[in-house]
Scaffold this motif. Structure first.
Motif, PDB file in Angstrom:
ATOM      1  N   ASP A  91       4.303   2.021   1.953  1.00  0.00           N
ATOM      2  CA  ASP A  91       4.252   1.697   3.380  1.00  0.00           C
ATOM      3  C   ASP A  91       5.280   0.659   3.818  1.00  0.00           C
ATOM      4  OD1 ASP A  91       2.170   3.485   3.595  1.00  0.00           O
ATOM      5  OD2 ASP A  91       0.626   1.967   3.295  1.00  0.00           O
TER       6      ASP A  91
ATOM      7  N   LYS B 192      -4.121   7.007   3.662  1.00  0.00           N
ATOM      8  CA  LYS B 192      -3.839   5.847   2.810  1.00  0.00           C
ATOM      9  C   LYS B 192      -4.344   6.133   1.397  1.00  0.00           C
ATOM     10  CE  LYS B 192      -2.145   2.913   5.838  1.00  0.00           C
ATOM     11  NZ  LYS B 192      -0.805   2.315   5.730  1.00  0.00           N
TER      12      LYS B 192
ATOM     13  N   GLY C 237       0.818  -1.206   0.000  1.00  0.00           N
ATOM     14  CA  GLY C 237       0.000   0.000   0.000  1.00  0.00           C
ATOM     15  C   GLY C 237       0.854   1.258   0.000  1.00  0.00           C
TER      16      GLY C 237
ATOM     17  N   SER D  85       0.842   5.667   1.013  1.00  0.00           N
ATOM     18  CA  SER D  85       0.226   6.696   1.844  1.00  0.00           C
ATOM     19  C   SER D  85       0.683   8.070   1.397  1.00  0.00           C
ATOM     20  CB  SER D  85       0.594   6.493   3.321  1.00  0.00           C
ATOM     21  OG  SER D  85       0.124   5.247   3.789  1.00  0.00           O
TER      22      SER D  85
END
Length: 226
Positions: free
Chosen positions: A193, A225, A136, A138
């Motif tokens: 991340d 996020k 992921g 951010s």
């Protein structure tokens, strides 16, 4: 003990097969088995009359195979030599009940439990690999404050952007007033991340030498996020 037939495309190989089949109808036991099919595939053509046992056996196997494959064959020829063939004898089973039909012969056999288990493990491994998700990302907004109103904000921003590492991308920035003529730098950063820790960027880069010559403190204003 395994039975080995070599060079079945040669006179010597066919002689060995003919001698082995003396007094026998099939390679293993009294019924057609996969051993016969395997050896049959290695014999390029029907043995001549000077190999009576092999010739009779070849005709018998051909007859069984013709029933299993009723389609009309046009004939093919093979340009390479047949490899040596090994046939493992099977345990003699009880006599088949009267009325058994050789037409039901399974030439290829069923998949073993070990093969099924191995196939299931491979399939599970592929599924697990395909489910692996991308790391992921951010979006982070930082407030970077100088020591005083005499701090060169242009050099401060250059020092901040000089920080480079895999998974870190600096974005838009602007100067915002704090008070008493002092301005702070607000700057966006995008991080992967799994690769970048915001706390590490602040504690190990932004507030230590040589950047702390310009930076007095740094705070996280927003963390979202993507």
């Amino acid at each position: 003990m395994a039975i080995t037939f070599s060079d079945l495309h040669t006179e010597a190989g066919l002689k060995s097969l003919d001698e082995f089949l003396s007094g026998k109808a099939y390679i293993s036991g009294g019924h057609l088995t996969k051993d016969d099919v395997k050896v049959y595939a290695a014999v390029l053509e029907k043995p001549g009359s000077h190999f009576p046992n092999a010739s009779k056996w070849y005709s018998c196997v051909s007859s069984h195979l013709a029933k299993s494959f009723p389609g009309k064959a046009v004939g093919v020829s093979l340009g390479c030599q047949a490899a040596p063939v090994e046939a493992a004898p099977k345990e003699v089973k009880e006599a088949a009940p009267a009325g058994d039909d050789d037409d039901d012969l399974d030439l290829f056999g069923d998949e073993t439990e070990e093969e099924k288990k191995a196939a299931e493990e491979r399939e599970a491994s592929v599924k697990a690999s395909s489910k692996k998700k991308e790391s992921g990302k951010s979006s982070v907004l930082l407030d970077v404050k100088p020591w005083d109103d005499e701090t060169d904000m242009k050099k401060l921003e250059e020092a901040v952007r000089s920080i480079e590492m895999p998974g870190l991308l600096w974005g838009a920035s602007k100067l915002a007033p704090v008070g008493y003529g002092i301005k702070k730098l607000q700057i966006m950063m995008t991080i992967v991340d799994d690769l970048v820790s915001v706390d590490s960027v602040i504690e190990e880069h932004l507030t230590v030498e040589p950047i702390n010559e310009y930076v007095q403190s740094c705070d996280i204003v927003a963390f979202n996020k993507i």
